[in-house]
Design a protein around this motif. Structure first.
Motif, short mmCIF file in Angstrom:
data_model
loop_
_atom_site.label_atom_id
_atom_site.label_comp_id
_atom_site.label_asym_id
_atom_site.label_seq_id
_atom_site.Cartn_x
_atom_site.Cartn_y
_atom_site.Cartn_z
N LEU A 179 21.50 -20.77 10.96
CA LEU A 179 20.38 -20.59 11.89
C LEU A 179 20.56 -19.23 12.57
CD1 LEU A 179 17.99 -21.57 13.67
CD2 LEU A 179 19.70 -22.66 15.16
N ILE A 180 19.54 -18.39 12.50
CA ILE A 180 19.61 -17.07 13.15
C ILE A 180 18.55 -17.04 14.25
CG2 ILE A 180 19.40 -14.58 12.82
CD1 ILE A 180 20.27 -15.00 9.91
N VAL A 181 19.02 -16.87 15.47
CA VAL A 181 18.12 -16.89 16.63
C VAL A 181 18.11 -15.50 17.28
CG1 VAL A 181 17.71 -17.92 18.91
CG2 VAL A 181 18.60 -19.34 17.05
N VAL A 209 20.76 -20.59 25.62
CA VAL A 209 20.40 -20.90 24.23
C VAL A 209 21.57 -21.54 23.50
CG1 VAL A 209 19.80 -19.84 22.00
CG2 VAL A 209 18.59 -19.14 24.07
N VAL A 210 22.76 -20.98 23.69
CA VAL A 210 23.95 -21.55 23.03
C VAL A 210 24.15 -22.99 23.51
CG1 VAL A 210 26.46 -21.37 22.78
CG2 VAL A 210 25.04 -19.31 22.67
N ALA A 211 23.98 -23.23 24.80
CA ALA A 211 24.17 -24.59 25.33
C ALA A 211 23.11 -25.54 24.76
CB ALA A 211 24.10 -24.57 26.86
N LYS A 218 27.17 -24.45 15.92
CA LYS A 218 28.31 -23.69 16.47
C LYS A 218 27.99 -22.21 16.37
CE LYS A 218 33.12 -23.27 15.07
NZ LYS A 218 32.98 -22.11 14.28
N LEU A 219 28.15 -21.49 17.49
CA LEU A 219 27.84 -20.06 17.50
C LEU A 219 28.85 -19.28 16.67
CD1 LEU A 219 26.11 -17.70 18.67
CD2 LEU A 219 27.72 -17.63 20.59
N GLY A 220 28.35 -18.40 15.79
CA GLY A 220 29.21 -17.47 15.04
C GLY A 220 29.03 -16.07 15.59
N ASP A 221 28.61 -15.14 14.73
CA ASP A 221 28.48 -13.73 15.15
C ASP A 221 27.33 -13.54 16.14
OD1 ASP A 221 30.48 -13.13 13.45
OD2 ASP A 221 29.17 -12.46 11.82
N VAL A 222 27.55 -12.61 17.06
CA VAL A 222 26.47 -12.15 17.95
C VAL A 222 26.32 -10.65 17.71
CG1 VAL A 222 25.68 -11.86 20.33
CG2 VAL A 222 27.01 -13.89 19.69
N ILE A 223 25.15 -10.22 17.30
CA ILE A 223 24.92 -8.79 17.07
C ILE A 223 23.96 -8.31 18.14
CG2 ILE A 223 23.90 -7.10 15.49
CD1 ILE A 223 24.72 -8.98 13.20
N SER A 269 23.98 -15.85 15.26
CA SER A 269 24.08 -16.64 14.01
C SER A 269 24.81 -17.93 14.33
CB SER A 269 24.89 -15.88 12.95
OG SER A 269 24.16 -14.80 12.50
N PHE A 270 24.24 -19.04 13.91
CA PHE A 270 24.84 -20.35 14.15
C PHE A 270 25.13 -21.05 12.83
CE2 PHE A 270 22.37 -19.53 17.97
CZ PHE A 270 23.15 -20.04 19.00
N ASP A 271 26.25 -21.77 12.78
CA ASP A 271 26.52 -22.67 11.66
C ASP A 271 26.15 -24.08 12.08
OD1 ASP A 271 27.57 -20.86 9.79
OD2 ASP A 271 29.40 -20.72 11.01
N ARG A 272 25.69 -24.82 11.10
CA ARG A 272 25.25 -26.18 11.37
C ARG A 272 26.46 -27.10 11.55
NH1 ARG A 272 24.65 -30.54 8.51
NH2 ARG A 272 22.86 -31.90 8.78
N LEU A 273 26.43 -27.93 12.56
CA LEU A 273 27.46 -28.97 12.71
C LEU A 273 26.89 -30.25 12.09
CD1 LEU A 273 28.40 -28.50 16.49
CD2 LEU A 273 29.78 -27.81 14.52
#
Ligand SMILES: C[S@@+](CC[C@H](N)C(=O)[O-])C[C@H]1O[C@@H](n2cnc3c(N)ncnc32)[C@H](O)[C@@H]1O
Ligand SMILES: [Zn+2]
Length: 274
Positions: A179-181, A209-211, A218-223, A269-273
């Motif tokens: 998921l890219i937000v 947004v992360v919360a 799960k939050l991954g990279d932040v650009i 960028s988020f990975d799916r849990l």
């Protein structure tokens, strides 16, 4: 747009069965029927649902948005999104809250073998998107309701300055999906906001947004993407006109001045849990 592409993608909003093309309609096995518009999109809002007139962008906002995009001011963001999305060679990519289709249109052009789609509650936006970007499929749908898509159907979902639904994003994404937000960074258009008395940004937006996605992702990279915008008066008018500020403008013909300001985006960028 070939109807078969749509039929493989969308699910019936009433009973969740796949929608199959039949002439200029999509039909499920229970006989629920949805017309394909001449532009190729389909309206998959549950019938009878009444919306407030302020839900979704208005036609005027969408036209301002398209004109602003056509001047290339957000092309660096589109390029960055294309780069991020195509690196894993996804087969199915969706843009939830796609507006007039700028970002998913760019992704569809860069990924000719993939199935790309966009959803938005604003029918005028979906109509503009379907007309301009025939390589992608588009449907009118409410992000806060059940999305008209099957479980684990998408490899990547993007969501740019638009409402989110963590549970539905999780359901629709493949287990290894991304998921890219995109959200505005605190300094986004700061000078423009100050000079024109525009609505402020939500404080601590990134944390909020992360919360809000936390239970499902799960939050991954932040650009962080930041660059200067030199805006002529017409571009200022479009930029203000494409945002919710447009709803608060009481002047019939507001006068805008050219300005130098900053575009500042956080791309999460988020990975799916599971
Ligand atoms: C700021 S615009 C961003 C549009 C597009 N992502 C872009 O960046 O050009 C927000 C979008 O969210 C859409 N939207 C608002 N509420 C929605 C809902 N409940 N379901 C789906 N879309 C919605 C609006 O119609 C609008 O197109
Ligand atoms: Zn049905």
């Amino acid at each position: 747009m070939p109807a078969s592409k749509t039929s493989l993608l969308w699910r019936c909003p009433k009973c969740d069965l796949p929608l199959i093309p039949e002439g200029r309609s999509l039909v499920c096995e229970n006989g629920h029927n949805y017309d394909l518009a001449k532009e190729g999109y389909v309206n998959l809002m549950p019938t009878g649902k009444k919306l407030a007139s302020t839900v979704g962008d208005s036609a005027a906002m969408l036209v301002a948005r398209r004109e602003f995009f056509e001047s290339g001011f957000y092309e660096p963001l589109r390029q960055k999104l294309v780069e991020l999305v195509i690196k894993d060679s996804p087969r199915v990519v969706g843009d939830i809250g796609c507006g007039e289709g700028y970002y998913i249109g760019g992704i569809a052009a860069a990924l000719p073998g993939a199935r790309c789609f966009g959803t938005d509650i604003a029918k005028d936006g979906i109509k503009m998107a379907a007309k301009r970007y025939p390589r992608a499929s588009f449907a009118v749908a409410d992000t806060y309701g059940q999305l008209p898509l099957a479980e684990h159907q998408a490899d990547v979902l993007i969501n740019v300055f638009a409402p989110r639904n963590a549970r539905e994003f999780n359901r629709v994404l493949d287990p290894s999906g991304k998921l890219i937000v995109v959200i505005p960074a605190p300094e986004h258009l700061a000078e423009l906001r100050e000079r024109n008395g525009l609505l402020g940004l939500q404080p601590d937006k990134l944390q909020a947004v992360v919360a809000s996605l936390g239970g499902e992702f799960k939050l991954g990279d932040v650009i962080s993407l930041t660059y200067v915008l030199d805006l002529a008066a017409a571009a200022v008018g479009n930029l203000i006109g494409m945002t919710p500020n447009a709803r608060f403008q009481d002047d019939d013909e507001p006068v805008f001045e050219a300005i130098t300001t900053v575009a500042a985006f956080d791309i999460l960028s988020f990975d799916r849990l599971s």
